[in-house]
Design a protein around this motif. Structure first.
Motif, mmCIF file in Angstrom:
data_model
loop_
_atom_site.group_PDB
_atom_site.id
_atom_site.type_symbol
_atom_site.label_atom_id
_atom_site.label_comp_id
_atom_site.label_asym_id
_atom_site.label_seq_id
_atom_site.Cartn_x
_atom_site.Cartn_y
_atom_site.Cartn_z
ATOM 1 N N ARG A 156 0.833 -1.211 0.000
ATOM 2 C CA ARG A 156 0.000 0.000 0.000
ATOM 3 C C ARG A 156 0.862 1.253 0.000
ATOM 4 O O ARG A 156 0.511 2.256 -0.643
ATOM 5 N N GLU A 207 0.547 4.263 -2.652
ATOM 6 C CA GLU A 207 0.360 5.653 -2.249
ATOM 7 C C GLU A 207 1.471 6.542 -2.797
ATOM 8 O O GLU A 207 1.248 7.721 -3.103
ATOM 9 N N SER A 230 1.019 9.949 -5.104
ATOM 10 C CA SER A 230 1.520 11.245 -4.632
ATOM 11 C C SER A 230 2.570 11.860 -5.555
ATOM 12 O O SER A 230 3.040 12.971 -5.293
ATOM 13 N N ILE A 249 -6.809 3.005 -5.367
ATOM 14 C CA ILE A 249 -5.597 2.792 -4.589
ATOM 15 C C ILE A 249 -5.883 1.724 -3.537
ATOM 16 O O ILE A 249 -6.978 1.662 -2.983
#
Length: 582
Positions: free
Chosen positions: A213, A217, A221, A231
């Motif tokens: 994860r 992420e 970003s 996501i």
């Protein structure tokens, strides 16, 4: 405001200025700025609000101010002013091949025509010939152009596809940033970009990670991310600021090979692989290889394991197109594909003598820096007709200049050459006594594309018969996503190339990649020698040769089948002129 909207506004401003008769450099500046904005992977609107627009190549202070106003007010005042002067539909007229802005404006002012339908009707009714400079032939050409898409339109994505060269730098940047993340173990590009196809519509990335994860992420970003579609632990889906979808899949290390193989594709390759596995009592998918007799599933950490489990040699990504690569892998007949490092020199580039951006000396230094042993300077010949060209007396001076320069260097040689235009009758626009003074001649078609398959084929065959023509450049004339190849009898041409000893070029310009991979394979099988060139118009574009090598690899070519993998003395033995000189 998305990048594409800003780019479209700048393109429109360039078109309006051209219609208004503005100086050329201003029109070019707007179009270069539009290109920079369209290809930017970061949000240009954000750069505008941060006062950082001039960080983009091609964006100066004046254009930055226009973009700033567009972002804040939704319109560029200069465009609004010109739109009051000309109907918006008039922009379509100026894009018709053979018309241009001056003629489009004249037709509008004299006949009141401002739409394509009005133009078509006027041509059919033979009214255009009333305009000075237009006659029956012009009317016929306009009707023909209206019946087919304009070849000189700017590139527009087709079904969401973009040139590989526009997508690959972004892919490499994303992969690099994900690899640098602390959560990442392995990160690899997959999909059509990994197979180095001509165009791509999206990016697939396969990874393993200690914290899946966290890696997902990290993708969300990145500053290239405009929109996050999803996501989670398995991965993430985003869309970049220049509109490219990116799909990240994070998988356990033991299954990495299965997933990477599956999502590299192609569809045809994977279908053939599944059929091949079924005949052995196996089922292959991204989840593993299942044995029908035992029900057990084998997972593979590497692609090599996937292919080995099926009794196949490893298949390079560029070959995975469903073109009998499985049979070749089974029988241990896969070729050892050419690499960029195999090339000893580049045999097609331009300088400021014609339409290049750098001097002969600058191109030579850049070629030496790449590790080349030779570089052929091939500026455009006398009848090129699209910018500067080199007249015969100037070309002869170039030969003398190259000879003097070579006298002081043994490790690197310049070749005095030319990209010679092939006239419609197959003749060349330098006499043989001029061509005989050159080290290298590449002959190309640059005009009269609509003469039909038979005449175009005969045109190129005739050029091959000239003893001083070493190679044929960008054979089919295609511009990917912009212009279809002109019709040719490819089989006759490759056979004649082999018979006459004329080499055929894979042009590395990513807009061309011409020969195509299939044509390159056909030519090599016929016994024709291939050359891979960059067609560089500046020092920074010498690196485009990587796309020519990618095309060669997709065409199953080895280093032995490519002439410029050889030292210069061996290359010269392959040239027809070697026999002429005795």
């Amino acid at each position: 405001m998305r990048n594409v909207e800003i780019a479209d506004a700048l393109d429109e401003l360039g078109d309006l200025n051209e219609l208004d008769g503005a100086v050329v450099y201003r029109v070019v500046a707007y179009r270069q700025a539009a290109k920079a904005v369209r290809e930017s992977a970061v949000a240009v609107e954000q750069l505008a609000r941060q006062g950082r627009l001039t960080e983009l190549k091609g964006i100066g202070k004046t254009i930055a101010e226009k973009i700033q106003t567009l972002v804040e007010a939704g319109e560029i005042p200069a465009s609004a002013k010109l739109k009051k002067k000309f109907p918006a539909s008039l922009l379509q007229l100026m894009r018709i091949p053979g018309l241009g802005p001056k003629t489009a404006r004249k037709i509008y002012e004299e006949l009141g025509i401002s739409t394509l339908d009005e133009l078509r009707q006027a041509a059919e009714e033979e009214k255009l010939r009333a305009v000075a400079g237009l006659g029956p032939k012009a009317e016929q050409n306009i009707l023909a152009a209206l019946a087919t898409p304009a070849a000189d339109e700017p590139e527009r994505p087709v079904a969401g596809r973009r040139l590989l060269s526009k997508v690959l730098p972004l892919a490499e940047r994303i992969v690099g940033e994900l690899r640098a993340h602390p959560a990442a173990d392995s990160v690899e590009l997959a999909g059509s970009a990994r197979r180095m196809t001509d165009t791509c519509k999206d990016l697939d990335i396969i990874a393993t990670a200690r914290e899946p994860r966290a890696l997902a992420e990290a993708l969300a970003s990145l500053d290239v991310t405009a929109e996050v579609k999803s996501i989670g632990n398995p991965g993430a889906r985003i869309v970049t600021h220049n509109g490219i979808p990116v799909d990240l899949r994070v998988v356990a290390p033991k299954q990495f090979g299965n997933l990477l193989q599956h999502f590299t594709g192609s569809k045809q390759h994977n279908v053939a692989l599944r059929d091949y596995a079924v005949r052995q009592g196996l089922h292959v998918s991204e989840y593993g290889i299942e044995d029908d007799s035992t029900g057990e599933t084998t997972v593979c950490a590497t692609e090599q394991e996937v292919y080995a489990k099926l009794g196949l040699d490893y298949i390079e990504p560029e070959l995975r197109e469903g073109r009998e690569e499985l049979e070749a892998a089974r029988d241990h007949r896969l070729p050892e594909l050419i690499e960029v490092e195999d090339l000893k020199g580049d045999l097609h580039c331009h300088t400021i003598a014609s339409d290049g951006r750098n001097t002969l000396e600058q191109m030579a230094r850049a070629a030496r820096k790449r590790g080349y042993k030779y570089l052929a300077v091939t500026d455009h010949s006398a009848s090129f007709g699209f910018g500067n060209d080199v007249q015969p007396d100037e070309l002869l001076r170039l030969v003398e200049r190259v000879q003097k320069r070579n006298a002081g260097s043994s490790a690197f040689k310049l070749l005095a050459g030319s990209e010679v235009n092939i006239n419609p009758d197959g003749s060349l626009d330098y006499e043989d006594d001029v061509l005989a003074t050159l080290d290298w001649v590449i002959a190309s078609v640059h005009s009269s594309f609509r003469i039909g398959e038979k005449r175009m084929t005969e045109r190129i065959l005739a050029a091959m018969d000239n003893p001083y023509v070493d190679a044929i450049g960008h054979l089919t004339g295609r511009l990917i996503l912009r212009r279809d190849p002109y019709p040719l009898d490819i089989e006759r041409i490759v056979e004649h190339a082999a018979d006459t000893g004329t080499m055929l070029e894979i042009n590395g310009n990513p807009d061309r990649r011409d020969l195509t991979d299939r044509h390159a394979q056909l030519a090599a099988e016929a016994g024709a020698m291939i050359v891979i060139n960059s067609d560089a118009h500046g020092t920074e574009t010498l690196e485009l040769i990587r796309f020519g090598v990618a095309t060669a690899r997709r065409g199953w070519l080895t280093a032995e089948q490519v002439a410029n993998t050889r030292p210069l003395r061996e290359l010269r033995k392959l040239q027809k002129r070697a026999a002429v000189r005795g």
